[in-house]
Design a protein around this motif. Structure first.
Motif, PDB file in Angstrom:
ATOM      1  N   VAL A 153       0.851  -1.194   0.000  1.00 57.95           N
ATOM      2  CA  VAL A 153       0.000   0.000   0.000  1.00 57.95           C
ATOM      3  C   VAL A 153       0.882   1.237   0.000  1.00 57.95           C
ATOM      4  O   VAL A 153       1.586   1.520   0.985  1.00 57.95           O
ATOM      5  N   ILE A 154       0.861   1.976  -1.095  1.00 62.27           N
ATOM      6  CA  ILE A 154       1.647   3.214  -1.210  1.00 62.27           C
ATOM      7  C   ILE A 154       0.763   4.371  -0.752  1.00 62.27           C
ATOM      8  O   ILE A 154      -0.285   4.624  -1.346  1.00 62.27           O
ATOM      9  N   PRO A 155       1.141   5.085   0.305  1.00 64.22           N
ATOM     10  CA  PRO A 155       0.277   6.149   0.849  1.00 64.22           C
ATOM     11  C   PRO A 155       0.144   7.337  -0.092  1.00 64.22           C
ATOM     12  O   PRO A 155       1.015   7.583  -0.941  1.00 64.22           O
ATOM     13  N   ALA A 156      -0.938   8.068   0.083  1.00 65.14           N
ATOM     14  CA  ALA A 156      -1.251   9.184  -0.818  1.00 65.14           C
ATOM     15  C   ALA A 156      -0.188  10.278  -0.798  1.00 65.14           C
ATOM     16  O   ALA A 156       0.050  10.937  -1.807  1.00 65.14           O
ATOM     17  N   ASN A 157       0.471  10.460   0.349  1.00 68.77           N
ATOM     18  CA  ASN A 157       1.386  11.604   0.466  1.00 68.77           C
ATOM     19  C   ASN A 157       2.652  11.473  -0.373  1.00 68.77           C
ATOM     20  O   ASN A 157       3.385  12.444  -0.537  1.00 68.77           O
ATOM     21  N   ILE A 158       2.934  10.268  -0.932  1.00 67.50           N
ATOM     22  CA  ILE A 158       4.109  10.166  -1.802  1.00 67.50           C
ATOM     23  C   ILE A 158       3.731   9.873  -3.252  1.00 67.50           C
ATOM     24  O   ILE A 158       4.607   9.637  -4.080  1.00 67.50           O
ATOM     25  N   THR A 159       2.443   9.862  -3.562  1.00 66.59           N
ATOM     26  CA  THR A 159       2.026   9.647  -4.952  1.00 66.59           C
ATOM     27  C   THR A 159       1.765  10.989  -5.625  1.00 66.59           C
ATOM     28  O   THR A 159       1.391  11.957  -4.970  1.00 66.59           O
ATOM     29  N   LYS A 160       1.941  11.028  -6.916  1.00 70.57           N
ATOM     30  CA  LYS A 160       1.753  12.264  -7.674  1.00 70.57           C
ATOM     31  C   LYS A 160       0.313  12.743  -7.626  1.00 70.57           C
ATOM     32  O   LYS A 160       0.043  13.949  -7.545  1.00 70.57           O
ATOM     33  N   THR A 161      -0.631  11.798  -7.669  1.00 67.78           N
ATOM     34  CA  THR A 161      -2.054  12.157  -7.705  1.00 67.78           C
ATOM     35  C   THR A 161      -2.653  12.347  -6.316  1.00 67.78           C
ATOM     36  O   THR A 161      -3.837  12.621  -6.189  1.00 67.78           O
ATOM     37  N   GLN A 162      -1.804  12.196  -5.274  1.00 71.86           N
ATOM     38  CA  GLN A 162      -2.284  12.313  -3.896  1.00 71.86           C
ATOM     39  C   GLN A 162      -3.414  11.320  -3.611  1.00 71.86           C
ATOM     40  O   GLN A 162      -4.362  11.612  -2.882  1.00 71.86           O
ATOM     41  N   ALA A 163      -3.308  10.149  -4.228  1.00 81.26           N
ATOM     42  CA  ALA A 163      -4.289   9.081  -4.031  1.00 81.26           C
ATOM     43  C   ALA A 163      -3.543   7.810  -3.645  1.00 81.26           C
ATOM     44  O   ALA A 163      -2.542   7.454  -4.269  1.00 81.26           O
ATOM     45  N   GLN A 164      -4.017   7.143  -2.606  1.00 82.13           N
ATOM     46  CA  GLN A 164      -3.389   5.903  -2.166  1.00 82.13           C
ATOM     47  C   GLN A 164      -3.431   4.856  -3.273  1.00 82.13           C
ATOM     48  O   GLN A 164      -4.415   4.747  -4.002  1.00 82.13           O
ATOM     49  N   LEU A 165      -2.354   4.101  -3.393  1.00 79.46           N
ATOM     50  CA  LEU A 165      -2.277   3.060  -4.422  1.00 79.46           C
ATOM     51  C   LEU A 165      -1.974   1.722  -3.760  1.00 79.46           C
ATOM     52  O   LEU A 165      -0.994   1.586  -3.025  1.00 79.46           O
ATOM     53  N   THR A 166      -2.818   0.739  -3.985  1.00 77.88           N
ATOM     54  CA  THR A 166      -2.604  -0.618  -3.483  1.00 77.88           C
ATOM     55  C   THR A 166      -2.252  -1.528  -4.651  1.00 77.88           C
ATOM     56  O   THR A 166      -2.990  -1.588  -5.634  1.00 77.88           O
ATOM     57  N   ILE A 167      -1.113  -2.200  -4.547  1.00 79.29           N
ATOM     58  CA  ILE A 167      -0.693  -3.090  -5.628  1.00 79.29           C
ATOM     59  C   ILE A 167      -0.519  -4.511  -5.083  1.00 79.29           C
ATOM     60  O   ILE A 167       0.013  -4.711  -3.993  1.00 79.29           O
ATOM     61  N   PRO A 168      -0.967  -5.508  -5.835  1.00 80.04           N
ATOM     62  CA  PRO A 168      -0.837  -6.896  -5.394  1.00 80.04           C
ATOM     63  C   PRO A 168       0.593  -7.396  -5.555  1.00 80.04           C
ATOM     64  O   PRO A 168       1.270  -7.068  -6.535  1.00 80.04           O
ATOM     65  N   ILE A 169       1.061  -8.164  -4.591  1.00 80.58           N
ATOM     66  CA  ILE A 169       2.405  -8.738  -4.661  1.00 80.58           C
ATOM     67  C   ILE A 169       2.297 -10.166  -5.185  1.00 80.58           C
ATOM     68  O   ILE A 169       1.679 -11.033  -4.558  1.00 80.58           O
ATOM     69  N   SER A 170       2.887 -10.376  -6.344  1.00 80.69           N
ATOM     70  CA  SER A 170       2.858 -11.710  -6.955  1.00 80.69           C
ATOM     71  C   SER A 170       3.851 -12.627  -6.240  1.00 80.69           C
ATOM     72  O   SER A 170       4.684 -12.168  -5.437  1.00 80.69           O
ATOM     73  N   GLY A 171       3.788 -13.919  -6.546  1.00 72.71           N
ATOM     74  CA  GLY A 171       4.749 -14.855  -5.966  1.00 72.71           C
ATOM     75  C   GLY A 171       6.173 -14.490  -6.336  1.00 72.71           C
ATOM     76  O   GLY A 171       7.094 -14.574  -5.506  1.00 72.71           O
TER      77      GLY A 171
END
Length: 399
Positions: A260-278
């Motif tokens: 989970v990348i918090p909003a305060n370090i993203t360009k769009t100021q929106a939290q980004l959740t990315i799935p971690i593959s094997g």
């Protein structure tokens, strides 16, 4: 309480302020009064005229925001406004230089802007705007002046996209000053960049194509551990370099296989959740063990070598250059990922969400019901495709 009768100048006002008995300053030559506030560091300018046999006081500006020279220079305009029963206003600055320097100071203290954005604004104002517009009077600034002094000389030296960015800073400065009523009228309000240059800005062609994937993935084998991982994460998820270099281990939810990348370090100021593959889980376990073996106990995936922070922009770009040799940039990795996702048939909206692009309210409503499972399936498909091209990090992980 005492009224000082002096020849108005900024130096004379400073001397008068030092005398605590003085609360008001006037100059017999002008219908102006300066009333000092209780703190004596601020005051108000008044235009004092006779109307129907009575003194009429109209506040026209704040001191020291408006200097003695500025108020005296603007006095003819103030007098005309007053005689015509218009709202009496004074421009805080006479020249564009004053306004631009104000906006520069304001922008550098704006914590809502990223450090990179503040740096770009400063460079634009100091290098491109002040040298050509600094001495231009606000009352003289118009379409022709902007075109003659700024737009046309710049377009001869820089790309149209860069010139548009410089003009955007100028427009923002004037709009902000107008909203805060520091100037009475915005001379640029009716102008848009296409009024000067109507040519569409060409999209910069990507430097990486799907056919470059085999060589790119092979080049990761000879790069340093940090360079290989930084580049691979950006390729594997399409993340921006600014958010990738600041990743922390605390963002990684290992039990639920997501980051989970918090909003305060993203360009769009929106939290980004990315799935971690094997694949990515194995790589992250390897990377963390390598950090521990080297004695690192901090919280960053890519720590700064000298400070207890994440890697800075220059350091991150240097790692990318280890792999690219200067032939492509971090943003080209993002473009490549997006292009390959389309080739793999990944849903457009899922791809947009993975890239953390700004969404309309309608898109956000759609995404809310169409999210986690589709993103994970897309990432698993993409990482499987990458593994089919090259067995990534195999030698490193097996060591």
């Amino acid at each position: 309480m005492a009224i000082a009768c002096i020849a108005l100048s900024d130096a004379a006002i400073k001397r008068a302020v030092a005398d605590e008995s003085i609360t008001e300053i006037r100059d017999p030559r002008y219908p102006l009064r300066l009333r000092l506030g209780s703190s004596r560091s601020r005051g108000s300018w008044y235009l004092v005229t006779n109307k129907d046999g009575k003194a009429s006081w109209a506040k026209v500006a704040n001191w020291p925001l408006v200097s003695a020279k500025a108020i005296i220079d603007d006095l003819p305009t103030l007098s005309i406004q007053h005689r015509q029963d218009q709202s009496v206003k004074v421009n805080t600055w006479l020249s564009c230089g004053g306004l631009l320097n104000w906006y520069l100071t304001r922008s550098q203290a704006d914590t809502s802007l990223s450090i990179k954005r503040r740096r770009n604004i400063k460079c634009t104002i100091v290098k491109h705007l002040l040298p050509v517009l600094g001495e231009v009077m606000l009352s003289e600034l118009n379409h022709h002046k902007v075109d003659e002094l700024l737009i046309w000389p710049l377009q001869a030296r820089y790309s149209i996209g860069s010139v548009r960015q410089y003009y955007a800073v100028l427009r923002k400065a004037f709009k902000q000053a107008t909203v805060l009523k520091l100037i009475s009228d915005d001379p640029l309000a009716s102008l848009s960049f296409t009024d000067f240059i109507a040519t569409p800005i060409a999209t910069k062609p990507p430097q990486l194509q799907a056919t470059d994937l085999p060589k790119l993935l092979s080049d990761l084998d000879t790069a340093s551990d940090s360079a290989a991982l930084l580049v691979f994460i950006m390729l594997a998820y399409g993340t921006r370099i600014g958010e990738t270099r600041l990743l922390k281990w605390s963002y990684y939810d290992e039990p639920n296989a997501k980051l989970v990348i918090p909003a305060n370090i993203t360009k769009t100021q929106a939290q980004l959740t990315i799935p971690i593959s094997g694949l990515m889980a194995d790589i992250l376990r390897w990377h963390k063990s390598m950090q521990a073996a080297a004695g690192y106990r901090g919280g960053y995936l890519f720590p700064h070598p000298c400070r207890n922070t994440g890697l800075d922009e220059r350091g991150a770009n240097s790692l990318v250059k280890q792999v690219s040799g200067g032939e492509w940039t971090a943003h080209d990795l993002r473009k490549l990922a997006r292009s390959c996702w389309a080739d793999l048939g990944i849903d457009y909206m899922v791809a947009e969400q993975m890239l953390n692009h700004s969404m309309t309210k309608l898109d956000q409503a759609y995404i809310h019901t169409y999210l986690a499972d589709q993103k994970r399936e897309a990432i698993e498909l993409w990482h499987k495709h990458l593994l089919s091209i090259h067995h990534l990090f195999a030698e490193r992980i097996c060591k």
